[in-house]
Design an enzyme around this catalytic site. Sequence first.
Site, PDB file in Angstrom:
ATOM      1  N   GLU A 111     -26.195  -9.559 -43.121  1.00 49.42           N
ATOM      2  CA  GLU A 111     -25.751  -9.938 -41.765  1.00 49.42           C
ATOM      3  C   GLU A 111     -26.034  -8.814 -40.766  1.00 49.42           C
ATOM      4  O   GLU A 111     -26.279  -9.071 -39.592  1.00 49.42           O
ATOM      5  CB  GLU A 111     -24.255 -10.288 -41.756  1.00 49.42           C
ATOM      6  CG  GLU A 111     -23.859 -11.456 -42.647  1.00 49.42           C
ATOM      7  CD  GLU A 111     -24.067 -12.838 -42.003  1.00 49.42           C
ATOM      8  OE1 GLU A 111     -24.569 -12.908 -40.869  1.00 49.42           O
ATOM      9  OE2 GLU A 111     -23.728 -13.835 -42.666  1.00 49.42           O
ATOM     10  N   LYS A 149     -22.443  -8.935 -31.599  1.00 54.26           N
ATOM     11  CA  LYS A 149     -21.683 -10.183 -31.779  1.00 54.26           C
ATOM     12  C   LYS A 149     -20.753 -10.413 -30.597  1.00 54.26           C
ATOM     13  O   LYS A 149     -20.654 -11.525 -30.075  1.00 54.26           O
ATOM     14  CB  LYS A 149     -20.895 -10.167 -33.087  1.00 54.26           C
ATOM     15  CG  LYS A 149     -20.046 -11.406 -33.225  1.00 54.26           C
ATOM     16  CD  LYS A 149     -20.089 -12.065 -34.548  1.00 54.26           C
ATOM     17  CE  LYS A 149     -19.468 -13.461 -34.469  1.00 54.26           C
ATOM     18  NZ  LYS A 149     -19.199 -14.029 -35.764  1.00 54.26           N
ATOM     19  N   GLU A 157     -20.123 -21.827 -28.896  1.00 54.94           N
ATOM     20  CA  GLU A 157     -21.445 -22.186 -29.418  1.00 54.94           C
ATOM     21  C   GLU A 157     -22.047 -23.419 -28.741  1.00 54.94           C
ATOM     22  O   GLU A 157     -22.417 -24.400 -29.377  1.00 54.94           O
ATOM     23  CB  GLU A 157     -21.386 -22.376 -30.946  1.00 54.94           C
ATOM     24  CG  GLU A 157     -22.783 -22.271 -31.568  1.00 54.94           C
ATOM     25  CD  GLU A 157     -22.769 -22.156 -33.090  1.00 54.94           C
ATOM     26  OE1 GLU A 157     -21.936 -21.412 -33.631  1.00 54.94           O
ATOM     27  OE2 GLU A 157     -23.618 -22.802 -33.713  1.00 54.94           O
ATOM     28  N   ASN A 180     -26.932 -17.818 -36.252  1.00 57.46           N
ATOM     29  CA  ASN A 180     -27.254 -18.574 -37.462  1.00 57.46           C
ATOM     30  C   ASN A 180     -28.676 -18.325 -37.945  1.00 57.46           C
ATOM     31  O   ASN A 180     -29.184 -19.081 -38.778  1.00 57.46           O
ATOM     32  CB  ASN A 180     -27.045 -20.079 -37.207  1.00 57.46           C
ATOM     33  CG  ASN A 180     -25.594 -20.378 -36.914  1.00 57.46           C
ATOM     34  OD1 ASN A 180     -24.701 -19.815 -37.538  1.00 57.46           O
ATOM     35  ND2 ASN A 180     -25.349 -21.230 -35.941  1.00 57.46           N
ATOM     36  N   HIS A 211     -29.647 -19.034 -41.495  1.00 59.78           N
ATOM     37  CA  HIS A 211     -28.549 -19.797 -42.116  1.00 59.78           C
ATOM     38  C   HIS A 211     -28.930 -21.210 -42.544  1.00 59.78           C
ATOM     39  O   HIS A 211     -28.293 -21.773 -43.422  1.00 59.78           O
ATOM     40  CB  HIS A 211     -27.332 -19.844 -41.188  1.00 59.78           C
ATOM     41  CG  HIS A 211     -26.531 -18.574 -41.209  1.00 59.78           C
ATOM     42  ND1 HIS A 211     -27.053 -17.367 -40.800  1.00 59.78           N
ATOM     43  CD2 HIS A 211     -25.265 -18.309 -41.610  1.00 59.78           C
ATOM     44  CE1 HIS A 211     -26.128 -16.425 -40.934  1.00 59.78           C
ATOM     45  NE2 HIS A 211     -25.039 -16.971 -41.422  1.00 59.78           N
ATOM     46  N   HIS A 263     -27.972 -22.121 -46.194  1.00 59.68           N
ATOM     47  CA  HIS A 263     -27.015 -23.153 -46.601  1.00 59.68           C
ATOM     48  C   HIS A 263     -27.615 -24.088 -47.643  1.00 59.68           C
ATOM     49  O   HIS A 263     -26.936 -24.511 -48.576  1.00 59.68           O
ATOM     50  CB  HIS A 263     -26.514 -23.930 -45.381  1.00 59.68           C
ATOM     51  CG  HIS A 263     -25.586 -23.113 -44.530  1.00 59.68           C
ATOM     52  ND1 HIS A 263     -25.343 -23.382 -43.211  1.00 59.68           N
ATOM     53  CD2 HIS A 263     -24.864 -22.012 -44.826  1.00 59.68           C
ATOM     54  CE1 HIS A 263     -24.482 -22.483 -42.730  1.00 59.68           C
ATOM     55  NE2 HIS A 263     -24.194 -21.641 -43.693  1.00 59.68           N
ATOM     56  N   HIS A 293     -23.417 -15.381 -50.099  1.00 61.23           N
ATOM     57  CA  HIS A 293     -23.792 -15.853 -48.761  1.00 61.23           C
ATOM     58  C   HIS A 293     -24.740 -14.874 -48.050  1.00 61.23           C
ATOM     59  O   HIS A 293     -25.789 -15.269 -47.538  1.00 61.23           O
ATOM     60  CB  HIS A 293     -22.531 -16.087 -47.921  1.00 61.23           C
ATOM     61  CG  HIS A 293     -22.837 -16.477 -46.504  1.00 61.23           C
ATOM     62  ND1 HIS A 293     -23.374 -17.698 -46.166  1.00 61.23           N
ATOM     63  CD2 HIS A 293     -22.727 -15.788 -45.344  1.00 61.23           C
ATOM     64  CE1 HIS A 293     -23.564 -17.753 -44.859  1.00 61.23           C
ATOM     65  NE2 HIS A 293     -23.173 -16.605 -44.331  1.00 61.23           N
TER      66      HIS A 293
HETATM   67  N1  GLY Z   1     -20.884 -16.450 -37.983  1.00 60.76           N
HETATM   68  C1  GLY Z   1     -21.466 -17.127 -36.893  1.00 60.76           C
HETATM   69  C2  GLY Z   1     -20.608 -17.143 -35.677  1.00 60.76           C
HETATM   70  O1  GLY Z   1     -19.594 -16.507 -35.652  1.00 60.76           O
HETATM   71  O2  GLY Z   1     -20.942 -17.813 -34.728  1.00 60.76           O
END
Ligand code: GLY
Length: 370
Positions: free
Chosen positions: A186, A228, A238, A246, A249, A253, A267
């Site tokens: 990540e 973030k 979002e 993502n 992702h 997934h 993950h």
């Molecule tokens: N882990 C993705 C988010 O927090 O949007």
Amino acid sequence: MSNIVPVNLGERAYEVRIGSGLIENAGAAILPMLRRKKLAVVTDQTVGALHLERLRAGLAAVGIEISYLALPAGEGTKSWPYLTQTVEWLLEQKVERKDVVVAFGGGVIGDLVGFAAAVLRRGVRFVQIPTSLLAQVDSSVGGKTGINTAQGKNLVGAFHQPSLVLADIGVLETLKPRDFLAGYGEVVKYGLLGDPLFFEWLEAEGPAMARGDRAARLKAVTRSVEMKAGIVERDETEEGERALLNLGHTFCHALESATGYSDRLLHGEGVAIGCALAFELSQRMGLCAQEAPSRVRAHLNAMGMKTDLADIPGDLPDAAALLALMGQDKKVVDGRLRFILARGIGEAFVADDVPPALVLSVLEDALARR
Ligand code: GLY
């Protein structure tokens, strides 16, 4: 040695503190939030055995008493039965509207307890004390909370922002190397999605960070959280930009589902492989240079991480079945596959028009490398 990253969300604003000794000093950080010196702490049995006594002592030092619940460690805990147990336990502890609940653990505990706090008495405040690298750089920040159901992962939940996040990088020293590296997947993601200089820095300093260099860990966690926080501030629920988080992702997934969400693929390992595949797909679509996917893989290799489908032990379904698993991802909008693609390292964007045939060819070639 600690940094503070603000998450500027108006009346839901909070701080993420990153550094050493934050668990021992949690009392001073949390005390100003409390109306009475009582805290309900939810943890898992592994984290509890390793770190709860330090947290208890740190809180007791300023007169805060705790009651605690230690749930089994593992993804299975992020489920209806443990949500029920957690909420009922919090009610038994007589947690009131103005009280604060503490989530002390990795992503499973953070997501579960955050959701319990969101629904308890229509919402009580909670503090995240994340103890895995993945939780420190991703899941503890941004307010996504929830549980898994038989229908899929994270399909039930709520946006509920924490009131404070204490990311103590000292606890990372107790992680197994594999778990640390999974979380690192990540970290790399942030460089790949939006900060080429950070990726370059990780290429140089990542190995030292994995070996335990605290200054490098502090910088890597701080930069990840800054990125973030910035994205969450601009797009809390979002509607757009947050989807960039993502990256990797959609592939991840499908692979997690194909491996039964088991120990075969963690993950963060799936995210790392997914990032490499997303760059490969971008390159095949003529969006980024040939060198970009190779550079991503070279760095993951240098870190001793899983980089490709060949690194996943056991059988995998064929490419068509993997593609079908992507169709079940909750990022499907109007039946179309949504991918995060890249024009280069640090230049990710959301694409809704990816030809399934091209995704299929990326998967077929990756399976052929096994
Ligand atoms: N882990 C993705 C988010 O927090 O949007």
